[in-house]
Structure formats: structure tokens, C-alpha cells
Scaffold this motif. Sequence first.
Motif, mmCIF file in Angstrom:
data_model
loop_
_atom_site.group_PDB
_atom_site.id
_atom_site.type_symbol
_atom_site.label_atom_id
_atom_site.label_comp_id
_atom_site.label_asym_id
_atom_site.label_seq_id
_atom_site.Cartn_x
_atom_site.Cartn_y
_atom_site.Cartn_z
ATOM 1 N N LEU A 301 0.840 -1.204 0.000
ATOM 2 C CA LEU A 301 0.000 0.000 0.000
ATOM 3 C C LEU A 301 0.876 1.257 0.000
ATOM 4 C CD1 LEU A 301 -2.770 -1.125 2.509
ATOM 5 C CD2 LEU A 301 -3.132 -0.483 0.118
ATOM 6 N N GLY A 302 1.991 1.182 0.708
ATOM 7 C CA GLY A 302 2.927 2.306 0.694
ATOM 8 C C GLY A 302 3.452 2.589 -0.699
ATOM 9 N N LYS A 303 3.705 1.529 -1.467
ATOM 10 C CA LYS A 303 4.199 1.705 -2.840
ATOM 11 C C LYS A 303 3.177 2.420 -3.713
ATOM 12 C CE LYS A 303 7.173 -2.408 -2.861
ATOM 13 N NZ LYS A 303 7.327 -3.803 -3.399
ATOM 14 N N ILE A 304 1.899 2.038 -3.578
ATOM 15 C CA ILE A 304 0.908 2.713 -4.419
ATOM 16 C C ILE A 304 0.697 4.152 -3.936
ATOM 17 C CG2 ILE A 304 -0.246 0.521 -4.951
ATOM 18 C CD1 ILE A 304 -2.689 1.655 -3.353
ATOM 19 N N GLY A 305 0.877 4.393 -2.623
ATOM 20 C CA GLY A 305 0.782 5.753 -2.112
ATOM 21 C C GLY A 305 1.849 6.650 -2.718
ATOM 22 N N TYR A 306 3.069 6.125 -2.840
ATOM 23 C CA TYR A 306 4.167 6.890 -3.431
ATOM 24 C C TYR A 306 3.875 7.205 -4.897
ATOM 25 C CZ TYR A 306 8.887 8.061 -5.022
ATOM 26 O OH TYR A 306 9.969 8.702 -5.565
ATOM 27 N N MET A 307 3.400 6.212 -5.655
ATOM 28 C CA MET A 307 3.079 6.441 -7.065
ATOM 29 C C MET A 307 1.909 7.406 -7.215
ATOM 30 S SD MET A 307 5.144 5.199 -9.222
ATOM 31 C CE MET A 307 4.132 5.467 -10.694
ATOM 32 N N LEU A 308 0.944 7.300 -6.306
ATOM 33 C CA LEU A 308 -0.185 8.230 -6.333
ATOM 34 C C LEU A 308 0.318 9.653 -6.087
ATOM 35 C CD1 LEU A 308 -3.273 8.156 -6.644
ATOM 36 C CD2 LEU A 308 -3.439 8.014 -4.161
ATOM 37 N N GLY A 309 1.257 9.783 -5.153
ATOM 38 C CA GLY A 309 1.858 11.091 -4.880
ATOM 39 C C GLY A 309 2.584 11.652 -6.087
ATOM 40 N N LYS A 310 3.200 10.777 -6.862
ATOM 41 C CA LYS A 310 3.879 11.205 -8.084
ATOM 42 C C LYS A 310 2.865 11.763 -9.085
ATOM 43 C CE LYS A 310 7.383 9.437 -11.321
ATOM 44 N NZ LYS A 310 8.143 8.221 -11.735
ATOM 45 N N GLY A 311 1.736 11.066 -9.200
ATOM 46 C CA GLY A 311 0.678 11.551 -10.086
ATOM 47 C C GLY A 311 0.069 12.850 -9.576
ATOM 48 N N ILE A 312 -0.134 12.940 -8.259
ATOM 49 C CA ILE A 312 -0.694 14.150 -7.658
ATOM 50 C C ILE A 312 0.237 15.341 -7.893
ATOM 51 C CG2 ILE A 312 -1.130 15.243 -5.409
ATOM 52 C CD1 ILE A 312 -2.379 12.567 -4.520
ATOM 53 N N SER A 313 1.543 15.103 -7.887
ATOM 54 C CA SER A 313 2.499 16.176 -8.155
ATOM 55 C C SER A 313 2.276 16.777 -9.541
ATOM 56 C CB SER A 313 3.935 15.644 -8.046
ATOM 57 O OG SER A 313 4.196 15.161 -6.748
ATOM 58 N N THR A 314 1.967 15.922 -10.498
ATOM 59 C CA THR A 314 1.671 16.403 -11.851
ATOM 60 C C THR A 314 0.421 17.277 -11.841
ATOM 61 O OG1 THR A 314 2.640 14.395 -12.807
ATOM 62 C CG2 THR A 314 1.175 15.670 -14.223
ATOM 63 N N LEU A 315 -0.608 16.841 -11.122
ATOM 64 C CA LEU A 315 -1.844 17.619 -11.048
ATOM 65 C C LEU A 315 -1.606 18.975 -10.394
ATOM 66 C CD1 LEU A 315 -4.377 14.860 -9.850
ATOM 67 C CD2 LEU A 315 -4.081 15.743 -12.174
ATOM 68 N N ILE A 316 -0.798 18.997 -9.342
ATOM 69 C CA ILE A 316 -0.512 20.255 -8.653
ATOM 70 C C ILE A 316 0.177 21.239 -9.590
ATOM 71 C CG2 ILE A 316 0.894 21.309 -6.820
ATOM 72 C CD1 ILE A 316 0.301 18.809 -5.129
ATOM 73 N N HIS A 317 1.133 20.754 -10.369
ATOM 74 C CA HIS A 317 1.865 21.635 -11.279
ATOM 75 C C HIS A 317 0.970 22.187 -12.386
ATOM 76 C CE1 HIS A 317 5.986 19.752 -10.129
ATOM 77 N NE2 HIS A 317 5.718 20.813 -9.407
#
Length: 388
Positions: A301-317
Motif C-alpha cells: 500500500l505504501g508503494k501505491i501511495g508513493y506512485m499516487l503522490g507522483k501523479g498528484i504532483s503532476t496535477l498540482i503543477h
Amino acid sequence: MEKEILKNLYFDSALSIAELVKKLAKSTPSITKIINRLLEEKIIVECGFAESTGGRRPLQFAINPALNFYILTISADQHFSTFTITDLNQQKIIEHRDIPLELKASNSSDLLLGEIESILELSGINSNKIIGIGLSIPGFVNSELGVNESYPHNHPLYRIKDSIEAKYQLSTVIENDSRCIAIAEKEFGAAKGIDHSLIINLNWGVGLGIIINGSVFKGESGFAGEFSHIPLSDDNTLCSCGKRGCLEVEASLDAAIRSTEADIQNNEYSIYSTFVKSNLNKIDALIEASNVGDQIAINNLGKIGYMLGKGISTLIHILNPKQIIVSGRGAELGRILNPQIQIAINEFCIPEIAKTTNIQMSALNKHAQIKGTAAIVVENHINKILIQ
């Protein structure tokens, strides 16, 4: 204006005349006149006084619970569907949760239609007391045309809205599951009163609902929000869309389940293998395993959280939203996902942009889709109670 007043009373449960005047931008005399008429017709009732803000406490109004009008909702994901009947005060009357229904199966539409019949019969509710049916489902849903363009034109799920209406003679609304979750957060959850929000639907896949200026943004062809197919993954796993590299293959609950089951096959111990025997839905088994501290489940679950955070970073930018809400089943895992999401944001986001965006987990979680699906029925068919 009666319809708009009833919609607002449904979404807020109870409102005063002053609050309705502010929400609808209408004059006090015009709102008062309609309120009095609705009271006379027993469509609404007085429901006590609001808290004092320094002056006289205003009288509040609500939809009359004695009306006995109902909404039938179908909240579908890729493998399970939940069928719910609620009243206009948002109380559940009957619910069939997590009914196995594989959308890819050839008989999926027959199963869906049959389950509608089953819940209607068990409820004992006369069909003329159902103001409408709402169906939220994954895929390229064109709500205006009432079709799901993820399926070929000859597939039963392409025109499932028409099939429901033809069989049950009840007005039906169809919408994408992630947009319904966004509507739920906007009307009842963490996005209420916020003009700009992004709502991530974390389930078997990863969806996105976009709220701009207080309204759901659908894009030119109605398919905005395909967040899961941003090519951010280095994994060679084939995505459900038929392409490789999609975020979904590493950032969904399905990805966490696949990784956990692979670890078990490689002789790692996980209590997930015990829980999965007693849970029909593998997501429930994964959540249960993580709740008792299972390290394999927590790690994946931690791994998918990290990847989700990577995607969220794109949305923030790209969009610089005020807040991003993680909703759907995945929101139940916030204590595990949140730290990893933040690590990824710290790694991939420009701090000056990221600092203005608040990331939070939805309190509605698995109930969001049901509430959002009922909301689209109210948006379109609440006037049925006026007609009857």
C-alpha cells in the motif's frame, strides 16, 4: 424555483429562508412565497431553529419525511455493484452491498437488471414513489446522451440506461463513477464550499473528478479526468486501456493486491491469505490485513501511495488546486497512504506551488459513490414530487 429550493434542502438537510436567499440569489419575498406554498402542500416542513448568530434565531425548513419518495442507486465498479434505496432525507431503506458483477462478463447487463428487480421487490416500494434511478459506472460515460462509450454500440452496457428505463419505466440517469464521487464531496464532503478541488477516486483503478468554480468539469467531449492513464509508470504491466506505462498499474488498490499476492506466491507470509478466504471482495481483505499491521499489505500500500503522490504532483503543477481529496475505498487507508503521498510530493513538486495545496482523505470514503449517485437523481428528477 421550487426545484432549486428542494435540491438545496436535500443537499443541506435543513435551511432557513435567509440561507436560501443567499444560495439562490433571489429576493426574500419570492423565496418566502414559495416556502409558504410548499409548506401548505406539505412538501416541506418546519424543522426547528438554526443556531443564533447574534440576533433572532431563524426558522429552518426540510423536505417532509412523510412524503415517502425514494431514490434507487446502482454504484458499480469493475467487479462489484452496490444497490441502494434511500429516501429524500438521505436515510437508507435497503441496501445490497458488493454484489459480484463483472462488467466485462457477457451477462453483466442481465445481472444488473435482475438485481434492480430483486431490490425493488424486497423493498415493497411502489414504483411511482421512486423519483428516479441513478447508475454510476466506470468508463467513458456520456451522461448527456446516456451511453457508456467504453463499450461497442452493440454491447448491452453501451445503452444500459435505455434498458433500465424500458424495463422499469423509471427515469434513469447514468454518470461516470469518479464524477459521482466528486459530486458527493462537493455537496456533502470535504469539497463543500470550496470553488476549486480535485477528487481522486482510489479503488480498483484510479479516477479523477474535477471541480472548477464550484461545478464539475467534464471537458470538451465529456471525458476529462482520466488521471489513471497518465504515463508515469515504468512497469511493463498492460493497463486495462490496452496501453503500457499508465499510472493505474502501480497506483491502484488492484496493484497493491497483485503485489501482495505475488509476495505470498514467493513464500512471504501475509495474513491477507487468510482474510481473502472470508472476504468476497479482495479490497476488504487487504484493508483488514493492513489494519492488523500486516507488513506485506502495508508495504505494498505504501508503494501505491508513493506512485499516487507522483501523479498528484503532476496535477498540482498543472492546476494548482486549493485542495486534493482522496476518496473512494482507498480513503479508508489514509494513515498508510498519506505519508508516502507526501514523500512523493516533496520529491517531485516545486515547493512554492505545492505549499498552497491541501491533501486530505475523505471521510465519506466508500459511501461517496452512493451519495453522489443519489445526488445526480435529485439534480435531474426532484421535480417529480412537485408533479405528483
